[in-house]
Motif scaffolding. Sequence first.
Motif, mmCIF file in Angstrom:
data_model
loop_
_atom_site.group_PDB
_atom_site.id
_atom_site.type_symbol
_atom_site.label_atom_id
_atom_site.label_comp_id
_atom_site.label_asym_id
_atom_site.label_seq_id
_atom_site.Cartn_x
_atom_site.Cartn_y
_atom_site.Cartn_z
ATOM 1 N N LYS A 183 -8.770 4.572 -40.695
ATOM 2 C CA LYS A 183 -7.624 5.217 -41.354
ATOM 3 C C LYS A 183 -7.539 4.858 -42.840
ATOM 4 C CE LYS A 183 -4.817 3.113 -38.517
ATOM 5 N NZ LYS A 183 -5.761 2.319 -37.736
ATOM 6 N N SER A 184 -7.576 3.554 -43.128
ATOM 7 C CA SER A 184 -7.458 3.132 -44.528
ATOM 8 C C SER A 184 -8.656 3.590 -45.340
ATOM 9 C CB SER A 184 -7.339 1.609 -44.624
ATOM 10 O OG SER A 184 -6.183 1.183 -43.942
ATOM 11 N N ASN A 199 -6.871 -0.413 -34.648
ATOM 12 C CA ASN A 199 -7.379 -1.203 -35.772
ATOM 13 C C ASN A 199 -8.850 -0.894 -35.966
ATOM 14 O OD1 ASN A 199 -5.461 -3.822 -34.396
ATOM 15 N ND2 ASN A 199 -4.987 -2.733 -36.274
ATOM 16 N N GLN A 257 -8.754 -8.536 -35.284
ATOM 17 C CA GLN A 257 -8.789 -8.866 -36.703
ATOM 18 C C GLN A 257 -8.749 -10.382 -36.858
ATOM 19 O OE1 GLN A 257 -5.956 -6.550 -39.117
ATOM 20 N NE2 GLN A 257 -5.816 -5.193 -37.377
ATOM 21 N N ALA A 297 -10.170 1.883 -36.927
ATOM 22 C CA ALA A 297 -10.548 3.271 -36.616
ATOM 23 C C ALA A 297 -11.013 4.034 -37.856
ATOM 24 C CB ALA A 297 -9.378 3.998 -35.969
ATOM 25 N N TYR A 350 -21.063 1.455 -44.813
ATOM 26 C CA TYR A 350 -21.061 0.140 -45.446
ATOM 27 C C TYR A 350 -22.298 -0.609 -44.977
ATOM 28 C CZ TYR A 350 -16.176 0.486 -46.954
ATOM 29 O OH TYR A 350 -15.015 0.851 -47.573
#
Length: 429
Positions: free
Chosen positions: A80-81, A76, A272, A78, A15
Amino acid sequence: MTHPVIVVENLGKKYLIRHEQQKNYTTLRDTLTQGVQSLWNRKRVKQQPSKEEFWPLKDLSFEIKQGECVGIIGRNGAGKSTLLKILSRITEPTTGRIRIKGRVASLLEVGTGFHPELTGRENIYLNGAILGMTKVEIKRKFDEIVAFAEVEKFLDTPVKHYSSGMYVRLAFAVAAHLEPEILIVDEVLAVGDAQFQRKCLGKMESVGKEGRTVLFVSHQMSAVESLCNRAILLQSGQLYLDSGPQAVIQSYLESSHIIAHQVPLKKRTDRQGNNKVKFSSFRILDENGVEVTALQSGKDYCFEVGYKNILDNILNNITLSIDFHDERNTRVMMLKNKFTNDLFHLTPGDGHFYCKIKDLPLANGTYRIALFLSIGDNEILDYIEDAVSIDVDGGDFFGTGSPGLPSHCKILVRAEWSKASSSLSTVNY
Ligand SMILES: Nc1ncnc2c1ncn2[C@@H]1O[C@H](COP(=O)(O)OP(=O)(O)OP(=O)(O)O)[C@@H](O)[C@H]1O
Ligand SMILES: [Mg+2]
């Protein structure tokens, strides 16, 4: 030997993150350069936002065979999504490639897969069609989906009017019932009530038993342990461990423990929220105000949470939650100012929240504490999942020397026992 149905080869995702340049970080040299540039080219005076490359997934390779139920775990951020989005073909990989054999149904974040303007009924048909099913096949499954999701009354309402619970129930029902060969589910257990969560787990288990492949992201280790026959641990976008669920969960919990202890709260990056207010410190004080590192069952404590508000204005309606998770990452205790209507307002700058409790009702063991700060129920300011880790060791909650049975149950409750000798007798309160 069954053949792999998912092959992931050297997968990477990049990104570009835009940073607006901040004045206070501009060096004298920058200012001079810009001044000179502005003489030559007026357009350049406007500061360009800088772009930074960021790789949430790096060089990831693994294979999944038909019928495997794989849990994907990790802290959070890492990746995964991101991985599930690539496997569901919602985003493209930057490097490497994936090969998938079979129809994939996925339940990712709310918003994917459903069309907001279409009704529940239309969305069921749309999703079935996307999965390559005929109208007759979808019709055959329709009633089962509606019954599972418990949305009969709202079938002809556009899903944009659904509550988030209804939306997720329907989305899960569609993904799980339309007979996909591969089912991909991201964190569905975070939403919905306990009964629905159990229902989803049961459904995923039966999907797995039918020989279909399941990929499942969760922070709830007990669910991963009971559902999956394999687990993959991602760390900073890379594959850290791929093995049986127990070994992977153990490794994950140990590594979180180390991070929670070694990096001070204000420097943690695994957080987050919009971070307009950030947690800066966490201490536990005993009844004499002395800082302690291990706790004892049945004693009184004060939790002190430091924060920094970087805004210039006062924030109202602040909710703080201090959540305790046991070794299996099950949330066993929640301290939330909202429960007692003790909402805070925050002035700019630094400060501390204090939360006092009596009679700590936790049995011996290690607990991870998550800190959560929000404005009302909507705007998350800061959330650190593994903020600190504490040990409860000793104490005498019951006043009898019994520690309870920590390996079986973490919550301690004092009860009054009595007995009536005949079935006709009544108990006196
Ligand atoms: N569209 C995007 N643009 C820039 N960065 C992104 C984008 N989507 C995700 N990221 C970043 O990529 C990293 C991985 O995100 P991802 O959502 O995959 O993590 P995760 O493992 O699912 O975390 P969580 O447990 O919190 O759900 C994070 O640092 C996230 O901020
Ligand atoms: Mg995620």
